[in-house]
Design a protein around this motif. Structure first.
Motif, short mmCIF file in Angstrom:
data_model
loop_
_atom_site.label_atom_id
_atom_site.label_comp_id
_atom_site.label_asym_id
_atom_site.label_seq_id
_atom_site.Cartn_x
_atom_site.Cartn_y
_atom_site.Cartn_z
N UNK A 73 -7.25 2.61 -0.95
CA UNK A 73 -5.76 3.43 -1.42
C UNK A 73 -5.90 3.65 -2.82
N UNK A 74 -6.22 2.64 -3.54
CA UNK A 74 -6.22 2.92 -5.17
C UNK A 74 -7.43 3.84 -5.65
N UNK A 75 -8.52 3.93 -4.97
CA UNK A 75 -9.53 4.90 -5.43
C UNK A 75 -8.90 6.34 -5.08
N UNK A 76 -8.32 6.60 -4.06
CA UNK A 76 -8.02 7.76 -3.59
C UNK A 76 -6.58 8.24 -4.53
N UNK A 133 0.96 -1.31 -0.03
CA UNK A 133 0.02 0.13 -0.08
C UNK A 133 0.68 1.23 0.03
N UNK A 134 1.92 1.31 0.81
CA UNK A 134 2.86 2.40 0.95
C UNK A 134 3.76 2.65 -0.48
N UNK A 135 3.86 1.25 -0.84
CA UNK A 135 4.99 1.34 -2.10
C UNK A 135 4.04 2.17 -3.30
N UNK A 136 2.78 1.89 -3.61
CA UNK A 136 2.12 2.48 -4.64
C UNK A 136 1.88 3.85 -4.39
N UNK A 184 5.12 4.14 8.10
CA UNK A 184 4.31 3.97 6.93
C UNK A 184 2.78 3.54 7.05
N UNK A 185 2.71 2.75 8.02
CA UNK A 185 1.34 2.25 8.62
C UNK A 185 0.49 3.62 9.18
N UNK A 186 1.19 4.44 9.98
CA UNK A 186 0.43 5.45 10.54
C UNK A 186 0.12 6.46 9.35
N UNK A 187 1.06 6.57 8.37
CA UNK A 187 0.58 7.61 7.38
C UNK A 187 -0.61 6.93 6.62
N UNK A 188 -0.62 5.63 6.19
CA UNK A 188 -1.82 5.05 5.55
C UNK A 188 -2.85 5.33 6.27
N UNK A 189 -2.91 4.97 7.65
CA UNK A 189 -3.94 5.17 8.42
C UNK A 189 -4.79 6.74 8.44
N UNK A 190 -3.80 7.64 8.27
CA UNK A 190 -4.32 8.82 8.45
C UNK A 190 -4.91 9.38 7.12
N UNK A 191 -3.99 9.06 6.09
CA UNK A 191 -4.26 9.60 4.65
C UNK A 191 -5.49 8.85 3.96
N UNK A 192 -5.44 7.53 4.16
CA UNK A 192 -6.41 6.87 3.22
C UNK A 192 -7.50 5.84 4.06
N UNK A 193 -7.44 6.03 5.37
CA UNK A 193 -8.37 5.44 6.23
C UNK A 193 -8.28 4.06 5.99
N UNK A 194 -6.73 3.67 6.05
CA UNK A 194 -6.22 2.14 5.78
C UNK A 194 -6.46 1.48 7.17
N UNK A 195 -6.64 0.41 7.33
CA UNK A 195 -6.88 -0.35 8.68
C UNK A 195 -5.79 -1.50 8.90
#
Length: 393
Positions: free
Chosen positions: A124-127, A89-92, A253-264
């Motif tokens: 992630x891909x939608x945003x 997720x972070x790589x893309x 990376x995990x913290x960023x994804x959670x904040x920016x993409x509502x990633x779980x």
């Protein structure tokens, strides 16, 4: 048992003085200071790739520029495999937003995805407005392949998924004329898993399925030796692992994804897929006395994020097992309680008990070395598959 920051010993078992790999790890050796060969392997890779240094950044920058050149006039310039996990997720995100690439996301659906991973991919891909190429294997066929590995008493029950993802990414790249595949592996955060009970190739999968399977492989994307050589030597599709060059921190990376993409977060490393979760939480520990958490925990120790005491303590706690995971596994693979118990209690077998391409890889070591140096096969493949390795105990 005695424990301090310099020494860890349990029942006279020798443990690396730098990480938590012990003498039970396949093909391990120790130097005079008690440091294992896998720690030295990581040091050598960091030096070769310039990991986390300006040299590493420059190397990756050059590769990115080459990817952009190769993608001129095409709808996409690279393939990125996605699973819904942290790394992919972070790589893309990096590929599109930081490096200005035009990635095509590729996913192999073995039909065992968790709901969280599926949602993570979509979010992630939608945003990012990135297209997704997915190969969905027939679920009955997929289950038949998994069941074959279970009945074969070998550890690599997840091997069909790993190889199928690789083949799917090659197929997607070929379809759109893409010359580069980006993979979200980091030897800094994950290490390189010793070959031991972690071997797979197309011949291995085919031989086990032919012996124990009931259904034909119609939708499963099997990568044979000839296909592997075609993708790497003729089509010359390069595989790049950007995290090998840069300073990558999985927690950040995990913290960023959670904040920016509502990633779980899905609860643990490799738990985004229910078959993978079964392998890591139940199958490997209970049948093979193998706990692959030592890979990530050793990496955290090497990088100073955990003390050896903390890592060893966590390693010796039971792995997280998802509620109803075993019941789900038995239901999907049509196993009775008795059949499941018999297999779990049966004597384990090794990948060496079945036909594989391993000796062929070893004979062609010089070729694969050249391919690895040209980023046409991962360097980890060369290090793990092209040298003799003793069978796991």
């Amino acid at each position: 048992m005695t424990m301090n920051e310099n020494t860890l010993t349990i029942s006279n078992i020798k443990i690396c003085s730098r990480c938590i790999y012990d003498e039970r790890v396949s093909s391990i050796t120790f130097d005079e200071q008690g440091v294992c060969n896998y720690c030295h392997q990581i040091d050598n890779l960091k030096s070769e790739y310039g990991t986390g240094t300006e040299e590493g950044k420059e190397k990756l920058s050059f590769i990115i520029s080459e990817i952009k050149k190769a993608g001129i006039g095409k709808p996409y310039d690279c393939v990125v495999g996605v699973s819904g996990g942290t790394d992919s997720s972070y790589l893309i995100y990096l590929a599109k937003e930081k490096w200005g690439l035009r990635p095509l996301a590729v996913h192999y659906d073995n039909t065992w995805n968790s709901a969280i991973s599926t949602q993570n991919i979509f979010k992630v891909l939608s945003k990012l407005n990135i297209d997704l190429y997915t190969h969905v294997v027939n679920n009955k066929e997929s289950d038949d392949i998994f069941r074959s590995f279970f009945l074969a008493d070998v550890a690599e029950i997840e091997a069909p998924t790993d190889l199928a993802l690789a083949e799917t990414m090659y197929q997607a790249a070929a379809k759109y004329g893409i010359k580069y595949i980006l993979e979200g592996h980091s030897f800094i955060t994950e290490g390189i898993t010793p070959i031991g009970k972690n071997y797979f190739d197309g011949k291995y999968i085919q031989s086990i399925h032919q012996r124990f399977g009931k259904k034909k492989m119609k939708t499963y994307p099997l990568m044979t030796f000839s296909k592997f050589l075609w993708w790497t030597s003729t089509a010359r599709i390069r595989k790049i692992r950007p995290f090998w060059y840069i300073d990558y921190n999985k927690e950040e990376a995990r913290s960023f994804l959670e904040q920016e993409y509502d990633w779980k977060y899905y609860g643990g490393h490799h738990l985004e897929n229910r078959m993978t979760a079964f392998f890591h939480s139940v199958y490997a520990p209970q049948k093979f006395n193998s706990d692959f958490r030592n890979n990530t925990l050793s990496a955290l120790v090497r990088n100073g994020f955990l003390s050896r005491n903390e890592a060893w303590a966590e390693y010796n706690t039971p792995p997280l097992i998802e509620d109803e995971l075993v019941s789900y596994f038995k239901k999907r693979l049509d196993l009775t309680d008795t059949q499941y118990k018999e297999v779990m209690q049966a004597k384990p077998k090794n990948w060496t008990d079945y036909p594989t391409y391993k000796k062929r890889f070893e004979r062609l070591r010089p070729l694969f070395y050249m391919l690895a140096k040209a980023n046409l096969v991962p360097m980890s493949f060369y290090l793990k598959y092209c040298f003799p390795a003793k069978a796991p105990a």
